[in-house]
Design an enzyme around this catalytic site. Structure first.
Site, PDB file in Angstrom:
ATOM      1  N   ASP A   5       0.864  -1.180   0.000  1.00  0.00           N
ATOM      2  CA  ASP A   5       0.000   0.000   0.000  1.00  0.00           C
ATOM      3  C   ASP A   5       0.901   1.229   0.000  1.00  0.00           C
ATOM      4  OD1 ASP A   5      -2.892   1.099   0.446  1.00  0.00           O
ATOM      5  OD2 ASP A   5      -1.744   2.011   2.068  1.00  0.00           O
ATOM      6  N   HIS A  61      -7.065  -6.154  -1.045  1.00  0.00           N
ATOM      7  CA  HIS A  61      -6.008  -5.162  -0.866  1.00  0.00           C
ATOM      8  C   HIS A  61      -4.943  -5.558   0.145  1.00  0.00           C
ATOM      9  CE1 HIS A  61      -4.176  -1.246  -1.094  1.00  0.00           C
ATOM     10  NE2 HIS A  61      -4.320  -1.070   0.208  1.00  0.00           N
TER      11      HIS A  61
END
Length: 331
Positions: A102, A304
């Site tokens: 991320d 994610h």
């Protein structure tokens, strides 16, 4: 004790940063994303240490047990890259392998671009190499997705900060499950948009149960670290987003620079990041930015939270990548 994850604080660039470390050997620095901490790498310590690496994960500035500068402008990618280089030096090492997820991925990519003499190799999870700034400028995001795009929403001082800090465990539970591959809505990834009149958490309702990769103990571990900063629990983390345009200005001189070391990219096919770019828009071939990029690893059904949702597959990919480095010269 080599078989345990040890915790301590180090002084880097005037800040007190918390690190977790295990193992001996070549240094591998793990860089977390939003809204996480060193704990997001809990499944990577033992396998990497057992393979002969010194594994260090830090709470990056503004997060967890590390200091949280008050000045919004203290969270640029230049500051974050400086923390990584300073940490490597503080640990007594000349070089390191960076692995970022991320927001940690842009930190890893940009640090590598700036200091290929210090970064031996780099791996990014979820976010591909986007240089020189590491993130798409807000003007582009606004044109593509409007004012409701989550990165635009985060620009409002104090709004998301207060919303997320009101009930930290619930906020983390909603965000982590909401962006995971276990959320049926992510079978077709799409940008995170907050409709007009709604709040951030309105878009990620309380899940009826937790997926197998996430436990209430995990939620509590994250919550305890965020809660150390009280009402500003999420402010330091959100300040990273508030420097996206500043990053573009500061790093403009590096336009055209790339990643000149061996690189790996791992992403889930249900990751929201894969939807970014807009209808009919094509991403730049990452190999134009990172010519030494290995074949990207695509994880079916993964959302994610790459290294948490699919720890075995991520560990296999990382260990294979690291083994290649040991067998062949860099460059």
């Amino acid at each position: 004790m080599e078989n345990a994850v040890n915790h301590r604080h180090v002084k880097v660039n005037g800040l007190r940063l918390h690190i977790a470390e295990q193992g001996q050997g070549p240094l591998v620095v793990l860089l977390h994303g939003w809204p996480e901490s060193w704990y997001s790498w809990r499944h990577q310590f033992a396998p990497l240490a057992a393979a002969g690496y010194r594994v260090v994960a830090l709470d990056q500035r503004g997060y967890g047990r590390s200091d949280q500068p008050e000045d919004v402008s203290a969270y640029t990618l230049l500051h974050l890259a400086g923390d990584v280089i300073g940490l490597i030096r503080e640990l007594g090492e000349e070089q390191a392998i960076l692995v970022g997820h991320d927001w940690g991925a842009p930190v890893a990519w940009v640090t590598t671009m700036l200091r290929p003499d210090v970064v031996r190799a780099v791996a990014g999870l979820s976010v591909p190499p986007i240089l020189p700034t590491g993130m798409v400028p807000l003007s582009v995001s606004r044109a593509l997705y409007g004012e409701g795009f989550y990165q635009i929403y985060f620009q409002k001082p104090g709004v998301a900060d207060a919303e997320l800090a009101k009930d930290i465990p619930a906020s983390l539970r909603r965000v982590l499950v909401g962006a995971s591959g276990d959320n049926p809505r992510n079978s077709r990834p799409q940008p995170w948009i907050i409709p007009d009149g709604k709040t951030l958490l309105d878009t990620v309702p309380e899940p009826p149960s937790l997926p197998t990769w996430l436990t209430e103990a995990d939620i509590q571990a994250y919550s305890d670290d965020f809660a150390r900063h009280g009402a500003r629990a999420f402010t330091g983390a959100l300040n990273w987003y508030r420097n996206i345009d500043r990053n573009a200005e500061l790093l403009a001189a590096f336009q055209g620079r790339g990643i000149d070391v061996p690189a790996l990219y791992v992403v889930g096919d249900r990751d929201m990041v894969t939807s970014l770019g807009g209808p009919g828009r094509r991403r730049t071939d990452p190999r134009k930015v990172a010519p030494h990029l290995r074949t990207p690893v695509i994880l079916p059904g993964c959302g994610h939270w790459t290294q948490q949702e699919r720890p075995a597959e991520v560990n296999t990919a990382l260990l294979g990548f690291l083994a290649q480095l040991d067998r062949a010269p860099t460059g």
